[in-house]
Structures are given as structure tokens and as C-alpha cells.
Design an enzyme around this catalytic site. Sequence first.
Site, PDB file in Angstrom:
ATOM      1  N   ASP A 433       0.856  -1.177   0.000  1.00 41.47           N
ATOM      2  CA  ASP A 433       0.000   0.000   0.000  1.00 41.47           C
ATOM      3  C   ASP A 433       0.899   1.236   0.000  1.00 41.47           C
ATOM      4  O   ASP A 433       2.100   1.141   0.258  1.00 41.47           O
ATOM      5  CB  ASP A 433      -0.896  -0.021   1.237  1.00 41.47           C
ATOM      6  CG  ASP A 433      -1.883   1.130   1.263  1.00 41.47           C
ATOM      7  OD1 ASP A 433      -2.305   1.562   0.181  1.00 41.47           O
ATOM      8  OD2 ASP A 433      -2.209   1.602   2.360  1.00 41.47           O
ATOM      9  N   LYS A 434       0.326   2.396  -0.308  1.00 43.31           N
ATOM     10  CA  LYS A 434       1.140   3.609  -0.340  1.00 43.31           C
ATOM     11  C   LYS A 434       0.919   4.462   0.901  1.00 43.31           C
ATOM     12  O   LYS A 434       1.846   4.781   1.634  1.00 43.31           O
ATOM     13  CB  LYS A 434       0.819   4.436  -1.589  1.00 43.31           C
ATOM     14  CG  LYS A 434       1.700   5.681  -1.727  1.00 43.31           C
ATOM     15  CD  LYS A 434       1.294   6.504  -2.925  1.00 43.31           C
ATOM     16  CE  LYS A 434      -0.028   7.182  -2.689  1.00 43.31           C
ATOM     17  NZ  LYS A 434       0.036   8.185  -1.604  1.00 43.31           N
ATOM     18  N   THR A 913      -2.701   0.985  -4.606  1.00 43.07           N
ATOM     19  CA  THR A 913      -3.226   2.084  -3.805  1.00 43.07           C
ATOM     20  C   THR A 913      -4.572   2.534  -4.350  1.00 43.07           C
ATOM     21  O   THR A 913      -4.855   2.375  -5.546  1.00 43.07           O
ATOM     22  CB  THR A 913      -2.239   3.269  -3.795  1.00 43.07           C
ATOM     23  OG1 THR A 913      -2.808   4.355  -3.070  1.00 43.07           O
ATOM     24  CG2 THR A 913      -1.924   3.725  -5.208  1.00 43.07           C
ATOM     25  N   GLY A 914      -5.381   3.063  -3.482  1.00 47.07           N
ATOM     26  CA  GLY A 914      -6.643   3.673  -3.901  1.00 47.07           C
ATOM     27  C   GLY A 914      -6.491   5.125  -4.263  1.00 47.07           C
ATOM     28  O   GLY A 914      -7.471   5.795  -4.580  1.00 47.07           O
ATOM     29  N   ASP A 915      -5.262   5.613  -4.255  1.00 49.76           N
ATOM     30  CA  ASP A 915      -5.007   7.018  -4.513  1.00 49.76           C
ATOM     31  C   ASP A 915      -5.073   7.306  -6.003  1.00 49.76           C
ATOM     32  O   ASP A 915      -5.064   6.410  -6.846  1.00 49.76           O
ATOM     33  CB  ASP A 915      -3.632   7.389  -3.961  1.00 49.76           C
ATOM     34  CG  ASP A 915      -3.501   8.875  -3.726  1.00 49.76           C
ATOM     35  OD1 ASP A 915      -4.456   9.604  -4.043  1.00 49.76           O
ATOM     36  OD2 ASP A 915      -2.446   9.306  -3.245  1.00 49.76           O
ATOM     37  N   ASN A1056      -8.533  -1.543   4.406  1.00 51.74           N
ATOM     38  CA  ASN A1056      -8.652  -1.811   2.977  1.00 51.74           C
ATOM     39  C   ASN A1056      -7.541  -2.710   2.460  1.00 51.74           C
ATOM     40  O   ASN A1056      -7.580  -3.139   1.307  1.00 51.74           O
ATOM     41  CB  ASN A1056      -8.674  -0.499   2.193  1.00 51.74           C
ATOM     42  CG  ASN A1056      -7.447   0.344   2.458  1.00 51.74           C
ATOM     43  OD1 ASN A1056      -6.758   0.167   3.460  1.00 51.74           O
ATOM     44  ND2 ASN A1056      -7.144   1.246   1.565  1.00 51.74           N
TER      45      ASN A1056
END
Length: 1463
Positions: A433-434, A913-915, A1056
Site C-alpha cells: 500500500d502507499k 493504492t486507492g489514490d 482496505n
Amino acid sequence: MALSVDSSWHRWQWRVRDGLAQSPSEATPLLSPKKRAQNYNLAQQRVVFPNNNVFHQDWAKVSRRYSSNRICTTKYTLFTFLPQNLWEQFHRWANLYFLFLVILNWMPSMEVFHKEITMLPLAIVLLIIMVKDGMEDFKRHRFDREINCSNIQIYEREEQSYVQKCWKDVRVGDFIHMQCNEIIPADILLLFSSDPSGICHLETANLDGETNLKQRRVVKGFSQQEVHFQPERFHNTIVCEKPNNHLNRFKGYMEHPDQTRTGFGSESLLLRGCTIRNTEVAVGIVIYAGHETKAMLNSSGPRYKRSKIEQRMNVDIFFCFGILFLMCLIGAVGHSVWNGTFAEHPPFEVPDTEGGFVPVALGGFYTFLTMVILLQVLVPISLYVSIELVKLGQVFFLHSDLDLYDEETDLSIQCRALNVTEDLGQIQYIFSDKTGTLTENKMVFRRCTIMGHEYSHQENAKRLETPKELDSDSEEWTRYRCLSFQAQWNQGPATTKGHGGAQPLRRSQSARVPIQGHSRQRSVGRCESSQPPVAFSSSIEKDVTPDKHLLTKVRDAVLWLENLSDARPAKPSLSTTSSVADFFLALTICNSVMVSTTTEPRQRVTMPPSTKVLGTSLEKIQQLFHRLKLLSLSQSFSSTAPSDTDLGESFGTNMPATDSEERDDVSVGSGGYSTDGGYRSSTWEQGDILGAGPGASLEEVLQAPALSLASPELCYEAESPDEAALVHAAHAYSFTLVSRTPEQVTVRLPQGTCLTFDVLCTLDFDSVRKRMSVVVRHPLTGEIILYTKGADCVIMDLLEDPARETDTNVEKVRKIRARTQKHLDMYARDGLRTLCIATKVLSEEDFRRWASFRREAEASLSNRDELLMETAEHLENQLTLLGATGIEDRLQEGVPDTIATLREAGIQLWVLTGDKQETAVNIAYACKLLDQTDTVYSINTESQETCESILNFALEEVKQFHGPQKPARKLFGFRLSPETPPPTSGAAVPGAGLVIDGKTLNTIFQGKLEEKFLELTQYCRSVLCCRSTPLQKSMLVKLVRDRLGVMTLSIGDGANDVSMIQAADIGIGISGQEGMQAVMSSDFAISRFRHLTKLLLVHGHWCYWRLARMVVYYFYKNVCYVNLLFWYQFFCGFSGSTMIDYWQMIFFNLFFTSLPPLVFGILDKDVSMETLLALPELYKSGQNSECYNLLTFWISMVDAFYQSLVCFFIPYLTYKDSDIDVFTFGTPINTISLATILLHQAMEMKTWTIIHGLVLLGSFLMYFVLSLVYNATCVTCNSPTNPYWVMEGQLSDPTFYLVCFLTPVVALLPRYFFLSLQGTYGKSPILKAQKIDKLPMDKRNVEIQSWRSIQRPTTVPGEAQSTHHPGPPAPEQGFIASTPKSLNPTKRKYKEDWVLSEERRSGDHIRDDTGSGDSWAKFSSGEHLLLESSRVMAYGAHSSGQTNLTRPFSRGSHRRSQSSLTI
């Protein structure tokens, strides 16, 4: 109780069945009107009745259909523990095998040993592992119980009040009363908030690991309520979606008694696990409970992970079964053949009661089973127990490593799963993840450009390089304090008071109710007093050292502001002075940052301070600025009162945001452009107050500085870290945000004047527009002004055409934009997050007309999102550029070095990532995940045909550089690296990177394009997956793990990431954050990403080396010992008898040879820690399974057979033709085999300590002591055999000593010779490292440097010029094949992109627009790609509905000097 005929439940069923038309609503319906009638189905929709007196009967019937709020995350129950655990344990073939032997030995005709003794080893093994699994599951049960028994206020119908109950008692339809800092127990629809504007603020750290605040709004029609919510007055029925795992998608409607409907979406849903923040009271109705909540549906159950060594062991145990079967078959055939040599039945065969004898075939079968029991130790059941004990020891040393301890968080590594420690040494792919994993979520203002002038803030950069030093000690900071208007002392007493009786809203005292039982453990001895009342506030983020050149501009801008009047021109001026003022006003106003105080109780600042017109004479002004050492100022100023605000009152308050499904993907407020992380920002301003006292002039306030000391401090809390960073930057220049309400926002200027702007409308950020806007009325001029900030690729397209300017301004505007674009390119190369700031002055008539359109769009029944988007785009155009900002998302310490080291170790790193895409790419360059010379492929498409074409094209291009990738081959278990032909060019070939978004991933999964996708990723050094959901993350991990057959590791910090963590072979959670779900679902928990280096390269390598060698040794030991019994069968007629006493055989594995392998598995080190860290390439030995594979297994088997032959036949030949008894013959064989096996273990040990020596010597001495005692005391212990005085007799025989000395030498000579040759001529990196370890320290360092220089003789061009934050670099000219001739070569200085695009709209959102719905792909080699125009057109033929093959470049010139071709 049965429902009455006229109950609402029956009315509802009747209406649904008959499909009656529904009256229109004022909000978005769940389904379109055309499909509403036929699609209403109780099996597809959820109907929620409130639990009050009116609907109690309906609620009682319907609520039984829905899940309760009790959760259970354990693997076992009290009744299923025994059978389920045994089922899992019997997945090990060795356990099944020994169970079969136990059953076989209970048959009278098959009994070889005592029945009870045969059961003992298996029972002990099963019991030990069962106790371990039970303790782990009991911990999960305790956590679940703690969650289920947490307290919450639930409305009780009979008592007409809220009653404190447990979470497990919550049911769907209950009314829940929540207070600040309480954790939400279920998915709840918000019906009431104590906030006057109907806003409830949430912290989602427990859900997604992000610590930024998000806003939720009360359902329409419920925001204007009394002081308290009355559940008995709620007479509405709720219809919504069935439970699903979409965190950011929720639709439903509320039906009123008059059959009208009010729609709602995810902006009104409070998710389980979130924490109420900055809202005193919130009331809602439960929609989903327990395992039907979105958080629980996104968390898959724990997966029983088996290590790679354990899987390899299962295969080798099959080989052992094969060897055993062959030996037993030889015994059965040999027994039959031997019996056939007798002319008549031998005397030792006893007939049955009828005088008959067992047939030869049946006798052979009995012999086969007898041999199975006799040679059962060939399959090492004790190996499993030894592995568990070794892993316990390895985990102990892991926990004791101070290098894996983080002093800041007072946390050390946690090992939560004992069965996968050795897999740490075999990892090939890391999925990270980020937000919160690679970054610290600390956004720092670094640079800005205003009207084409760049302000580098060098003093601030120096401060950031030494963050531990106090900023006030800096000379420049002191100078700023002298030059600034000293707003800290400019204020009088506070004029705004908070609501009386408010409860403390301190985030430091957040509710300690853990989610999923994952409580945060703090050290008792930690000092908490030094921590600020609001978490995640640091001087690095909030203290900005101003640029001295910009300070002068700000001074002039303030004077310009004070001279403003109604005569201000209707068009923004191009002067630097006015633009500086508007720039900082935009930074302060255009956000959703909340202002609160840090006093007790903590209060939100919602009332603007009262201001008074400041009128001073020229003489007083001169005296004032003389005191402030600003003697050069000679102008007078005055402020006027705010003008008429009738328009703002007619239009209403802050416009609600859109109900798009994607808005909550970033945040429900403005500023969501920073979705990369959780952030909560605060500033503690010494002396900041709410405003000047009534009637106080600037000079009078300055004369009373003491009053400000008692003022409450201000705290800023933002939805995104970018917003907070910009507000802090404006505050550094004394443009201070003082208060905010939905209707007004107050800003204090440097000289102390407070300006209150009426907020007419707020256009929140969304992932399609990629910008945020706010419309305010200026208090000095009365003008309506639009302030906009957003991504540079979007804002630059929305600027006003320079041709509309006057002739004198056209060239000036173009120069400003060109210089600004140049600065943006520079920021991007430095890895900074860029935002553009723009403004626009609106006329009264235009705004009235637009406001009318906006109201119509909000009330629309269909296409509401599209209409809201159109209205926003209609307003946000013809903008005037003010400037841009560069913000640094600070990486965790050591992240770039860690990634570089892991890459040297042969580990592929993917970031999921969700970014948004731009942020992820910038961070990838900053942390060296992407190199400056990498060829980066960005794919964003929803079309399956386009996606397939792009993948084919990318594969074709990358193969030109690297050649076709041949699959890895294996030879005797060794993984051979694939042969790749050299590149066609003589130049160094750059690496490749891939950037892909969540929508493209869906296309790949649905279009069966996984193979091509994986083939492309194997050519890439790194892969970035942006806008990915939790399930997409886990699907990617499973895809790589299963299709490529590699060892995977996932690391994350939020809920998440739970699915991704559980899907990987190794799951690691980042502890130290508020959200602990990732930690509780992980196998290991660390506090910093940099700890991965030592965890994998050192401890992972050691754990794998030790365990792999120990497993091989166990197989060797058992085969070697069992073969002694097998060779004896050739001399006893294959009767199944033994020459060694049975108790001696039990003691052999239980005492004599059990401790040395354990010590070896816990303490042995093949290479030192320093060498492993200095030479990451050594980690590849574990990736290739060099210590334990098919080849090493069979080599050990052959060695075991040879040593058993030597250990048996040398004593046999020695005692041949003698008259010794069978046990006297077996004792030297037993002694020789023990000595050989222990010496073999000594030769395998690479590290010698006192413990090693004592254990080896002690095991050998223990054999003699126990044998002497046993043979002296046991006369008939194992009747009818008699081992009495056998050992004592042997010790008096010189032959015994000679045989015991010579035989082990002969047995071990081949292995010793092989190890000698290997150590002398071996080319293995591990062998070289072992030689380096034996050198003195100075020579060792020289050898390591020489090794590294040989491994990396040349560097890729551009790699040596690494900056602190590398960004997208200039491409090498040698790789550019085709570029439009119209482009100047200098424009390729920064970036060259070929864009393959399939646009649905006008194409305003081209670059990195992951949420726009466009299907496009971008190839770049840093970022560019060999590409021919004709081939682009060919691949673009799949784009549908395209009429324009070209696009005007008049607006496209801003794209960071890129060359583009749009199809």
C-alpha cells in the site's frame, strides 16, 4: 404476534406486488422511473422499518430476516474445534501415514511393537499443534468478545429513551445515539447531527488506515431539527440496496407517510468502524449490522497458510512413501522366496487350530505390512514437532532484535503466525500500500509560483533538512518575525464563544474500543504529556519558513487590499500585487478545513469574529509601521464594511455536493484531490485568537499584547493533508483562517483586519473534475469571486484565452503561463504534488442565472450527476491563473533505500493504492520505485478491445528492447534464470514501469486478459495500480501468486489492505497507526517500512536456511537409521525382527538425536548479518530454494543409503562368524550410526558456540549413560528379549572401540571430500560470502566493495544523478523514434508522451484522469516510448464513436511540454 391486516408491512407487499406508480421525489431515486415498477423485489432490496411504537410490529417481523450485530472472526467453535483442527492437521501426509500405522499395529497378526507405545508419538504431535492453534484462536475469540460487549446508546421503545447496551444487541432498524470519539457499531443512516449545518465528521482510520476527516451529511429534510432527535416522530420507511462490499457506493430512498420519497447516498451513511469526530451528538438508524456491514464484507476470513517448505515436505514425504513401499515390497518378496527354499514348513512356523499354514501369498502380504510398521520411522513424524519448536525459537530472536524496534511508537515486531517464518527468506513479489506504508501522511509546503515568479523557499528547505531543530532559532525565521505584521500580537480578546456545556472533543482521548478486537497497545512507561492534544500534528507540517522575497510582495498586497473599494475593476488585474493577495486568499478560503480551539471543552469556531471598519490617519499609519520596522510604507489604507449580501441570502447556504458514486472514493468534502492518505492536521498558534475586539483599531490592539496570551489556540483539521499544508502556508504569511461555517468564512489579514466572506456556493472536489471551487462575496468590494484549485492538467485547460486580452496583455499572459508551466514541470521532476490556483470574477446576473440552473440540477430526478457536472463545468471556465504550489508528501525514513535494497535482492515491488494516479506516480519517483530512465506505460481504459490492443502493442515494444522472455526452467529443483538475448541497441536498456488504474483492472479480469497483463509485468521493474479497491488488491495478489507460482508478500496499514494481506503468502501489517485491522489480519506486524530490509534479508534468510537444512537433515537421519534395520532383514529371513532393542530405538529419536537439530535450526548462521545487509544479492539463494529442493533431497537420500551400508556392513564383517548374540551385534551398529549422524550434523553447522558443542557432546554422552543404566537394570523390560549387560560387555571389548572409530570416518569421508571441493572451487554467492566473513574487518570491507563493483560495473544513464526527490526525467534521445516535426526539440526536455485516447466528452480531462470514464493509454519513456504514428492509428481503430482524429493544440500546450497524439 401476527401483523394486522392494515399494517404497513402488508401495505408495502401489496404495493410492490401490484407495481403501483410512485410519486416523484425531490432527490435521486434508487432506480430509474422507467424500471421502478418491475424491478422492485424484496429479494433484491432491503426494507428497513424503524424500531418505534408506530412500526414496532413491522420491525419485529422484518428484523428477523437480517443479521444481528454480533461478529465472529474465529476459525473454530467449541464443537468444531476438535474435528476441524484434526482435519487441518491431517492435511499433512505424515500424520495420515502414522494414523494408518497405529491402526495397523492394533491388528494382532500385524503387531510388531506394543500398541500403546505406537500411539504415543502421533498423539503427542497432534496435541502440541492442537494446543498452539487453540491458543491462537482463543485470542481472536477474546477480541471478538471485547468488540461485541462494547457499549452504545440504543433507543428503547418501551422506556422512550436511549439505553446503554452492547454492540451485539444492535439490530437493523434501531436508533443509535453516538457522541464524539465513539466508534460506530454498524452501518447507520445519519438522521441528526448536533452541527447546525447537519454535518458529521468521521475519522476512517479503523476502516481504511487514513486519518483524515471525512464529512457525512444528514438526510435531506432532517438537517433543520430541534435540539434533540425524536425517534417516535420518525414515521418513514427506508428502502436501500442489499448488503454489498462497495465502501463508496450506497443508494436508497426514504418513503414518507404521504408516499413521497427522499433519496440519499453514501454521503449520509456512517460505516462501521469509523469514529465520530468534532460532532457532539449524532443519531442514526441501523441499515446493515454485523457481518452484513460493508467493513465486514470487505474482510475475507483467515486463510490457513502453509509455508513453501511444508509444501515441499509433503512432496518429499511421498518420495519417502515410495522408498518405503519399495523396501517393504522387497521384504515381502524376499520372505516368500526365503520360505520357498524349505522343502517343508520350517519349525518356527506355527500352524493354526485346524493344522493349516498361511498361504505363501498371504504370508508375503503380512510381511509387507509388518515391514511397514518396522520401517515406519522412515517418514519423520517428529520433524513436525521439531519445526514448531524451531519456529518458536526463531520468533523469540525476531522479537529480541532492537533494530526492528521503533522508539517513536514504542512498538517492536509482532509475529502473529508461527507457520510461515521461513517464507520470509523466499519472497519474490512484494505488494505494498502507499498511504501510511510508504509515506508518513505528512504534507509539507515546499515551493510556490505566483504570476510566473517562482519562490523557492530555500530557508524552509533548510529547515526541513534538519527537522529536529527549532525553526525559531533560524536567522531567517527571526527576520521574518521582525518583518511580518506580527499578527500574533495584533488581536484583542476573543469575541466568539463556544456553545455552553459542550463535551470535550479531544482526539487524543479517542474511544479505545477496538475494531474487530484490534486494540492498540501502548507502553505503560511512555510519556504522553508531550504529545499534542490532536494527533498527527508536527512542526514539520505546520511550521513554514516564509520566503523573504515573497514577504515583500505580501506586504504590498496587504496595502493593496486595504485600499480596495467598490471601484475595483470587474476583471482581475494582472498586477503581481493583486494576484499575491488573491493567491493567499484562495489558499485560505478554497478548502473545507475546520477551525476549532484546543481549550476544554474543545470547540469548533463557527461564528465569525465581529469586525469594525478601521479608519486611521496617515500619521498613525506611519507611526504604526515605524514600530513594525516597515519604514518604507507610506500609503494609507482603510477597510470598508461588507456590502449587500442579498444575493447570497437568496441563493442559500453552501451548495450540497454531488451524489456521484466516486465522490466518497476520495472524500465527501472538498479537497479530496489528496486521496492518498489519512491526515488530520492541527496548528497550535501561540496567541491566535478569533478576532479583534469591537471598536479596537490596529494601533490600539498592538498596544495591548498581553490580552492575546489568554486567547484560545486554534486547531486546523482538514479532510486531506494537501488542504492543511496550504492553510499552514497561508498562515505562515499571516493570512490566517479564523472561522468557518457553511455560510461564512473569516480570514485574518497580516495587519490584523478580519475579513468575513459570504460563501455562496461550494463545488466539492470529485475525481472527474479534479478540482474544487468556492464562490464567495468579497467583503470589501461586494464582488462575487470564484476561487478554484485543482490538478494542473485540468486548470490549465480552463484558463481564459489570451487572445481576449488587450494587445498589451496578450504577451504578458502567455509569458506568465509559460513560466508557470516550466515551474510545474520542475516541481513534478522533484516529486512534488502540484496544484494550480485560479480565480474568476462573476457578474451578478451571470451568477443568478447559474444558481437557478444549479438548483434545477439538484432537484432533477434523472441524470442528476451529469447535470451537476455540467453546471460545474459551465461555471469553472475562463479562469485567470494566479499561480501554483508544490507540496511534498514526506516518505517514511529509509523508504528509497529499502526499495533499492529489495530490488537488488531480486524482489519485484508493486504498489497497490486507492489514490489517484498523479500522486502515486510522483511518490513512485520520490521513493525510487521508478527510475529517471524508466520507460513508463500508463494504461487507463474501460474498453476490452482497446485494452487488448494496448497490451499487445506494449509487449511488442518492450520485446524490442529486452527480447522475448523465456519461462524459467528448473533442473533438479534448481530454478534457472531465463535466457534473454541482449538488447538490439548497444546503449544501456532502461527499465520498464507500468501504471494502471482500477477500471482497467476490471477490464483485464472481465476480458480474460490476465496472461498478457502478467507477461507485460514480467518485463517491468515495478507496477503501480491506482484507484484499486480492496478486492482488486487481493485479486491481483492471487493472480500473481497462482499464475506465476511465486512467493508473495503484502504489506499495508489499513482495513482496505486486509484482503490483500490475507491473500499473500506472507501478510505484514504496519502498526503504530490508529487503524489496527491490518495488523490483526497479518502474519507479522512492523512499525516502519524500512524494517522490511532486515526482516527479509537477514531474519528471512536465516530462518529459511536453518529450517531448510534442518528438514533435509531430518530426512537423512531417519533414512540412514531405518536402513540399518532394512539391511538386517537380509540376514533374518525378512521376518521383521530387529537387532536393536525397541526402547533404544525410541530413545534414539527422543533423546539422542533430537536436540542438535533444534539448536541448529535456531542458532545457526551461514552468513553474518553485516554481510547479508551489504550484499542483498545473497537473498536470491532463498528465492531459488537452493538449500532445499529436489536435488538436495535426493543427494541426502543417496548419502543416507551409503552411510547406512557402511555403518551396517563394517560391523557385520567385523563380527562375522563369531558367536555374539543379536543385541551384542546391534549395539555397535547403533553406536556407530549415532556417532555418524551427530558428526554429520557438526559438518553442517556453520556457526559454533558453546551451546552447539555442549549439545553435541551431551547427546553422545547421554547415549552411553542411558544405555548403561538401561542394560544394567532392565532384564525383561521388553519380553522375551533380554538386553541385560550388553553395553557393559561391549565397553570392555577393544574391537568395539576400533569399529566405532573407523566406521564413521569411512561413512563421512565422501561428504567431507565434497564439502572440501565445494569450499575450494565453489562459485556460489553464499560460499563466497562465507569466505568473506572469515576475513578481518578491513579486508572484509574491501572484498564487499569489490563484489558490489563487479555486480554493478556500469550504471544506467541518469541513475548517478539522483536527486533528493527524483521525478520524471528528460528522455534519452537515443530512444526517441518518432516525434511531430512541429514540436521544438527543447519542448522534449522534460517529458514526451504518446497518448492513445478514447474520449467520451470534449477531452478536457486527458492526462492521468482515472475517474473521468475516458479510455486512454499513455506511453512514456520517463515517460516516452518507441512509437510510430501509423501504428498508433492502427491500434486506435478500436476506439468507438470517434469523429475527430486530431485535437487543437492551442490549449494543449500546457501539458508539461509533451508531444501528444490523440485518437
